[in-house]
Design an enzyme around this catalytic site. Structure first.
Site, PDB file in Angstrom:
ATOM      1  N   GLY A 155       2.561   7.341  -0.442  1.00  0.00           N
ATOM      2  CA  GLY A 155       2.448   8.048   0.833  1.00  0.00           C
ATOM      3  C   GLY A 155       2.986   7.152   1.933  1.00  0.00           C
ATOM      4  O   GLY A 155       3.875   6.329   1.706  1.00  0.00           O
ATOM      5  N   ARG A 156       2.411   7.303   3.133  1.00  0.00           N
ATOM      6  CA  ARG A 156       2.885   6.509   4.270  1.00  0.00           C
ATOM      7  C   ARG A 156       2.727   5.009   4.005  1.00  0.00           C
ATOM      8  O   ARG A 156       3.669   4.231   4.152  1.00  0.00           O
ATOM      9  CB  ARG A 156       2.097   6.904   5.536  1.00  0.00           C
ATOM     10  CG  ARG A 156       2.428   8.279   6.068  1.00  0.00           C
ATOM     11  CD  ARG A 156       1.441   8.690   7.130  1.00  0.00           C
ATOM     12  NE  ARG A 156       0.144   8.947   6.546  1.00  0.00           N
ATOM     13  CZ  ARG A 156      -0.396  10.160   6.426  1.00  0.00           C
ATOM     14  NH1 ARG A 156       0.217  11.220   6.897  1.00  0.00           N
ATOM     15  NH2 ARG A 156      -1.576  10.321   5.852  1.00  0.00           N
ATOM     16  N   ILE A 157       1.516   4.603   3.592  1.00  0.00           N
ATOM     17  CA  ILE A 157       1.249   3.172   3.381  1.00  0.00           C
ATOM     18  C   ILE A 157       2.022   2.657   2.167  1.00  0.00           C
ATOM     19  O   ILE A 157       2.627   1.580   2.214  1.00  0.00           O
ATOM     20  CB  ILE A 157      -0.273   2.933   3.230  1.00  0.00           C
ATOM     21  CG1 ILE A 157      -0.975   3.253   4.561  1.00  0.00           C
ATOM     22  CG2 ILE A 157      -0.572   1.510   2.777  1.00  0.00           C
ATOM     23  CD1 ILE A 157      -2.487   3.366   4.489  1.00  0.00           C
ATOM     24  N   SER A 176       2.892   8.158  -8.393  1.00  0.00           N
ATOM     25  CA  SER A 176       2.258   8.969  -7.360  1.00  0.00           C
ATOM     26  C   SER A 176       2.072  10.377  -7.887  1.00  0.00           C
ATOM     27  O   SER A 176       2.635  10.740  -8.925  1.00  0.00           O
ATOM     28  CB  SER A 176       3.114   8.962  -6.088  1.00  0.00           C
ATOM     29  OG  SER A 176       2.304   9.248  -4.965  1.00  0.00           O
ATOM     30  N   ARG A 177       1.282  11.179  -7.196  1.00  0.00           N
ATOM     31  CA  ARG A 177       1.052  12.559  -7.644  1.00  0.00           C
ATOM     32  C   ARG A 177       2.352  13.351  -7.621  1.00  0.00           C
ATOM     33  O   ARG A 177       2.667  14.113  -8.503  1.00  0.00           O
ATOM     34  CB  ARG A 177       0.011  13.194  -6.714  1.00  0.00           C
ATOM     35  CG  ARG A 177      -0.488  14.519  -7.147  1.00  0.00           C
ATOM     36  CD  ARG A 177      -1.704  14.909  -6.367  1.00  0.00           C
ATOM     37  NE  ARG A 177      -1.483  14.862  -4.922  1.00  0.00           N
ATOM     38  CZ  ARG A 177      -2.430  15.075  -4.028  1.00  0.00           C
ATOM     39  NH1 ARG A 177      -3.658  15.333  -4.424  1.00  0.00           N
ATOM     40  NH2 ARG A 177      -2.172  15.021  -2.735  1.00  0.00           N
ATOM     41  N   THR A 178       3.126  13.109  -6.550  1.00  0.00           N
ATOM     42  CA  THR A 178       4.380  13.831  -6.405  1.00  0.00           C
ATOM     43  C   THR A 178       5.548  12.855  -6.516  1.00  0.00           C
ATOM     44  O   THR A 178       5.570  11.843  -5.815  1.00  0.00           O
ATOM     45  CB  THR A 178       4.440  14.522  -5.016  1.00  0.00           C
ATOM     46  OG1 THR A 178       3.178  15.159  -4.787  1.00  0.00           O
ATOM     47  CG2 THR A 178       5.547  15.539  -4.934  1.00  0.00           C
ATOM     48  N   THR A 235      -6.294  -1.735  -0.999  1.00  0.00           N
ATOM     49  CA  THR A 235      -6.559  -1.482   0.426  1.00  0.00           C
ATOM     50  C   THR A 235      -6.884  -0.003   0.624  1.00  0.00           C
ATOM     51  O   THR A 235      -6.909   0.483   1.752  1.00  0.00           O
ATOM     52  CB  THR A 235      -5.336  -1.822   1.313  1.00  0.00           C
ATOM     53  OG1 THR A 235      -4.231  -1.042   0.866  1.00  0.00           O
ATOM     54  CG2 THR A 235      -4.987  -3.292   1.279  1.00  0.00           C
ATOM     55  N   GLU A 266     -19.943  -0.938   0.803  1.00  0.00           N
ATOM     56  CA  GLU A 266     -19.506  -1.983   1.735  1.00  0.00           C
ATOM     57  C   GLU A 266     -20.659  -2.668   2.450  1.00  0.00           C
ATOM     58  O   GLU A 266     -20.461  -3.649   3.158  1.00  0.00           O
ATOM     59  CB  GLU A 266     -18.437  -1.418   2.676  1.00  0.00           C
ATOM     60  CG  GLU A 266     -17.226  -1.020   1.828  1.00  0.00           C
ATOM     61  CD  GLU A 266     -15.949  -0.707   2.562  1.00  0.00           C
ATOM     62  OE1 GLU A 266     -16.003  -0.405   3.760  1.00  0.00           O
ATOM     63  OE2 GLU A 266     -14.884  -0.766   1.902  1.00  0.00           O
ATOM     64  N   HIS A 284     -12.771  -4.837   5.021  1.00  0.00           N
ATOM     65  CA  HIS A 284     -12.190  -3.548   5.412  1.00  0.00           C
ATOM     66  C   HIS A 284     -11.482  -3.650   6.776  1.00  0.00           C
ATOM     67  O   HIS A 284     -11.780  -2.891   7.701  1.00  0.00           O
ATOM     68  CB  HIS A 284     -13.263  -2.443   5.428  1.00  0.00           C
ATOM     69  CG  HIS A 284     -12.691  -1.078   5.227  1.00  0.00           C
ATOM     70  ND1 HIS A 284     -13.365  -0.068   4.594  1.00  0.00           N
ATOM     71  CD2 HIS A 284     -11.488  -0.540   5.589  1.00  0.00           C
ATOM     72  CE1 HIS A 284     -12.614   1.030   4.570  1.00  0.00           C
ATOM     73  NE2 HIS A 284     -11.464   0.755   5.169  1.00  0.00           N
ATOM     74  N   ILE A 285     -10.551  -4.584   6.850  1.00  0.00           N
ATOM     75  CA  ILE A 285      -9.851  -4.833   8.118  1.00  0.00           C
ATOM     76  C   ILE A 285      -8.352  -4.565   8.026  1.00  0.00           C
ATOM     77  O   ILE A 285      -7.596  -4.993   8.892  1.00  0.00           O
ATOM     78  CB  ILE A 285     -10.080  -6.287   8.619  1.00  0.00           C
ATOM     79  CG1 ILE A 285      -9.738  -7.302   7.524  1.00  0.00           C
ATOM     80  CG2 ILE A 285     -11.491  -6.472   9.143  1.00  0.00           C
ATOM     81  CD1 ILE A 285      -9.617  -8.733   8.009  1.00  0.00           C
TER      82      ILE A 285
HETATM   83  P1  NAP Z   1      -0.920   9.458   2.460  1.00  0.00           P
HETATM   84  O1  NAP Z   1       0.314   9.360   3.271  1.00  0.00           O
HETATM   85  O2  NAP Z   1      -1.614  10.759   2.329  1.00  0.00           O
HETATM   86  O3  NAP Z   1      -0.569   8.895   0.996  1.00  0.00           O
HETATM   87  C1  NAP Z   1      -1.389   9.019  -0.116  1.00  0.00           C
HETATM   88  C2  NAP Z   1      -0.492   9.114  -1.351  1.00  0.00           C
HETATM   89  O4  NAP Z   1      -1.328   9.102  -2.506  1.00  0.00           O
HETATM   90  C3  NAP Z   1       0.342  10.422  -1.391  1.00  0.00           C
HETATM   91  O5  NAP Z   1       1.653  10.117  -1.759  1.00  0.00           O
HETATM   92  C4  NAP Z   1      -0.371  11.226  -2.472  1.00  0.00           C
HETATM   93  O6  NAP Z   1       0.466  12.084  -3.179  1.00  0.00           O
HETATM   94  C5  NAP Z   1      -0.849  10.122  -3.386  1.00  0.00           C
HETATM   95  N1  NAP Z   1      -1.897  10.613  -4.275  1.00  0.00           N
HETATM   96  C6  NAP Z   1      -2.930  11.437  -3.982  1.00  0.00           C
HETATM   97  N2  NAP Z   1      -3.668  11.663  -5.072  1.00  0.00           N
HETATM   98  C7  NAP Z   1      -3.082  10.983  -6.086  1.00  0.00           C
HETATM   99  C8  NAP Z   1      -3.360  10.845  -7.468  1.00  0.00           C
HETATM  100  N3  NAP Z   1      -4.393  11.459  -8.047  1.00  0.00           N
HETATM  101  N4  NAP Z   1      -2.545  10.059  -8.209  1.00  0.00           N
HETATM  102  C9  NAP Z   1      -1.469   9.449  -7.664  1.00  0.00           C
HETATM  103  N5  NAP Z   1      -1.144   9.562  -6.352  1.00  0.00           N
HETATM  104  C10 NAP Z   1      -1.953  10.308  -5.575  1.00  0.00           C
HETATM  105  O7  NAP Z   1      -2.013   8.454   2.987  1.00  0.00           O
HETATM  106  P2  NAP Z   1      -1.806   7.001   3.641  1.00  0.00           P
HETATM  107  O8  NAP Z   1      -1.717   7.119   5.110  1.00  0.00           O
HETATM  108  O9  NAP Z   1      -0.727   6.284   2.906  1.00  0.00           O
HETATM  109  O10 NAP Z   1      -3.235   6.359   3.309  1.00  0.00           O
HETATM  110  C11 NAP Z   1      -3.648   6.213   1.960  1.00  0.00           C
HETATM  111  C12 NAP Z   1      -5.103   5.843   1.888  1.00  0.00           C
HETATM  112  O11 NAP Z   1      -5.281   4.508   2.325  1.00  0.00           O
HETATM  113  C13 NAP Z   1      -6.042   6.644   2.809  1.00  0.00           C
HETATM  114  O12 NAP Z   1      -6.421   7.873   2.238  1.00  0.00           O
HETATM  115  C14 NAP Z   1      -7.209   5.725   2.997  1.00  0.00           C
HETATM  116  O13 NAP Z   1      -8.231   5.991   2.075  1.00  0.00           O
HETATM  117  C15 NAP Z   1      -6.618   4.344   2.756  1.00  0.00           C
HETATM  118  N6  NAP Z   1      -6.620   3.547   3.979  1.00  0.00           N
HETATM  119  C16 NAP Z   1      -7.310   2.389   4.012  1.00  0.00           C
HETATM  120  C17 NAP Z   1      -7.330   1.622   5.166  1.00  0.00           C
HETATM  121  C18 NAP Z   1      -8.045   0.309   5.240  1.00  0.00           C
HETATM  122  O14 NAP Z   1      -8.443  -0.088   6.337  1.00  0.00           O
HETATM  123  N7  NAP Z   1      -8.229  -0.392   4.153  1.00  0.00           N
HETATM  124  C19 NAP Z   1      -6.648   2.066   6.318  1.00  0.00           C
HETATM  125  C20 NAP Z   1      -5.939   3.252   6.241  1.00  0.00           C
HETATM  126  C21 NAP Z   1      -5.934   3.993   5.073  1.00  0.00           C
HETATM  127  P3  NAP Z   1       1.042  13.474  -2.548  1.00  0.00           P
HETATM  128  O15 NAP Z   1       2.351  13.056  -1.947  1.00  0.00           O
HETATM  129  O16 NAP Z   1       1.167  14.385  -3.718  1.00  0.00           O
HETATM  130  O17 NAP Z   1       0.033  13.939  -1.537  1.00  0.00           O
END
Ligand code: NAP
Length: 321
Positions: A155-157, A176-178, A235, A266, A284-285
């Site tokens: 995804g974005r990260i 990834s899922r997609t 993360t 946590e 968690h930072i």
């Molecule tokens: P995002 O853009 O929605 O990316 C998530 C990715 O994971 C998408 O590509 C999604 O696939 C994929 N995915 C979902 N379910 C899956 C599965 N079962 N198997 C394989 N891939 C799968 O979200 P993001 O902005 O990158 O953030 C990701 C996560 O990081 C957040 O949901 C959050 O929990 C965590 N996070 C943590 C912190 C921290 O402080 N540590 C900060 C921000 C975020 P699709 O393309 O099919 O949807």
């Protein structure tokens, strides 16, 4: 009468002050709000700005009552909010994506360096007064160039992590899922099944959201597939990894190390994890840069303002059906 908003924690910047110009805003000023106070404070509010540490479920929505129109979660992950329940009540749930992408990806890479170059171990070594001068074999780590990074969740990260890793001369694979073949071509990354990725990677970085399919996604079986020299970076969310299995794997040399920003519970990090040398732990930072946190506050406040003024905000995560 002004509509009412409850904010469960003080937020950085001046966004909440701006919200006060249009709405009656109550901000919880102690450190963490307990469940009882949360239930009490949300009574009759029109909007809630919540943190990922608060469970916003049926009980909270019941307590708020029928005025509640928006729950703006100050995080990208929204696994703490019962979106199905919100759907039933036509409550808009929003998150704060995009603005912390770079910060979290940088943190994943930082954790990778910390473990592989043994940075936190070295820091501890000095602070404990153990450093007596340069030695050829003191805290020898591993370089990252030409190593294989497996990104789980493109995804974005995940995508920004790929960019950073490419610039370090790493070979990047992903699961990834997609699948995105255009992106593969563009960034030179290769798609693999999760099992293949775990077998091939020197570093595995998790960037999936926590939901039913990803809960416990990395457990004993998956850890066993990884190289004994491999490092796991998380993360994403603690629940994505079976923490007990990870601790056993780290103790038993099933994998070489881990960099963890998120944990199963946590408020209670396992002592066994804390005792391990081959892990870097951060509280968690990953999104904790001033740039990201100010932008998150703006997004959350904008979402609340939009809904309460009758507009649909940009970052809605529910109401998809
Ligand atoms: P995002 O853009 O929605 O990316 C998530 C990715 O994971 C998408 O590509 C999604 O696939 C994929 N995915 C979902 N379910 C899956 C599965 N079962 N198997 C394989 N891939 C799968 O979200 P993001 O902005 O990158 O953030 C990701 C996560 O990081 C957040 O949901 C959050 O929990 C965590 N996070 C943590 C912190 C921290 O402080 N540590 C900060 C921000 C975020 P699709 O393309 O099919 O949807």
């Amino acid at each position: 009468m002004k509509q009412r908003v409850f904010v469960t924690h003080k937020l950085p910047g001046k966004e909440i002050d701006k919200l006060k110009e249009d709405f009656e805003v109550d901000v919880w000023s102690d450190k963490d709000i307990g469940r009882k106070d949360l239930i009490d404070k949300v009574k009759g509010v029109d909007g809630i700005i919540s943190l990922l540490t608060e469970k916003i479920d049926k009980e909270v929505m019941d307590a708020a009552g029928e005025n509640l129109k928006v729950i703006a979660n100050y995080a990208v992950g929204f696994d703490n909010v019962d979106c199905e329940e919100a759907d039933k009540r036509k409550i808009v749930v929003t998150n704060t994506p995009g603005v912390l992408t770079e910060s979290v990806a940088e943190h994943a890479i930082g954790l990778m360096f910390s473990v592989m170059k043994r940075i936190t171990e070295g820091d501890k070594f000095i602070r404990e007064g153990k450093f007596a001068g340069w030695e050829p074999d003191l805290l020898v780590g591993t370089g990252v160039r030409d190593k294989v990074l497996g990104v789980v969740g493109l995804g974005r990260i995940g995508r920004w992590t790929v960019k950073l890793a490419n610039s370090l001369g790493m070979k990047v694979i992903y699961h990834s899922r997609t699948r995105d073949e255009e992106y593969e071509e563009m960034e030179g990354v290769v798609y693999h099944s999760l099992e293949q990725l775990l077998e091939m990677s020197d570093v595995v970085s998790l960037s999936v959201p926590l939901h039913d399919d990803t809960k416990g996604m990395i457990g004993k079986k998956e850890l066993k597939l990884m190289k004994r020299s491999a490092v796991l970076i998380n993360t994403a969310r603690g629940g994505v990894v079976e923490e007990k299995d990870l601790i056993e794997a780290l103790k038993g040399g099933v994998i070489a190390g881990a960099g963890l920003d998120v944990f199963w519970d946590e408020s209670k990090i396992p002592v066994d994890l804390i005792k391990l040398q081959n892990v870097t732990l951060t509280p968690h930072i990953a999104s904790a840069t001033i740039e990201a946190r100010l932008s998150m506050a703006k997004l959350a406040v904008d979402s609340v303002r939009s809904v309460l003024l009758g507009r649909m905000p940009e970052m809605v995560v529910n109401m998809k059906k």
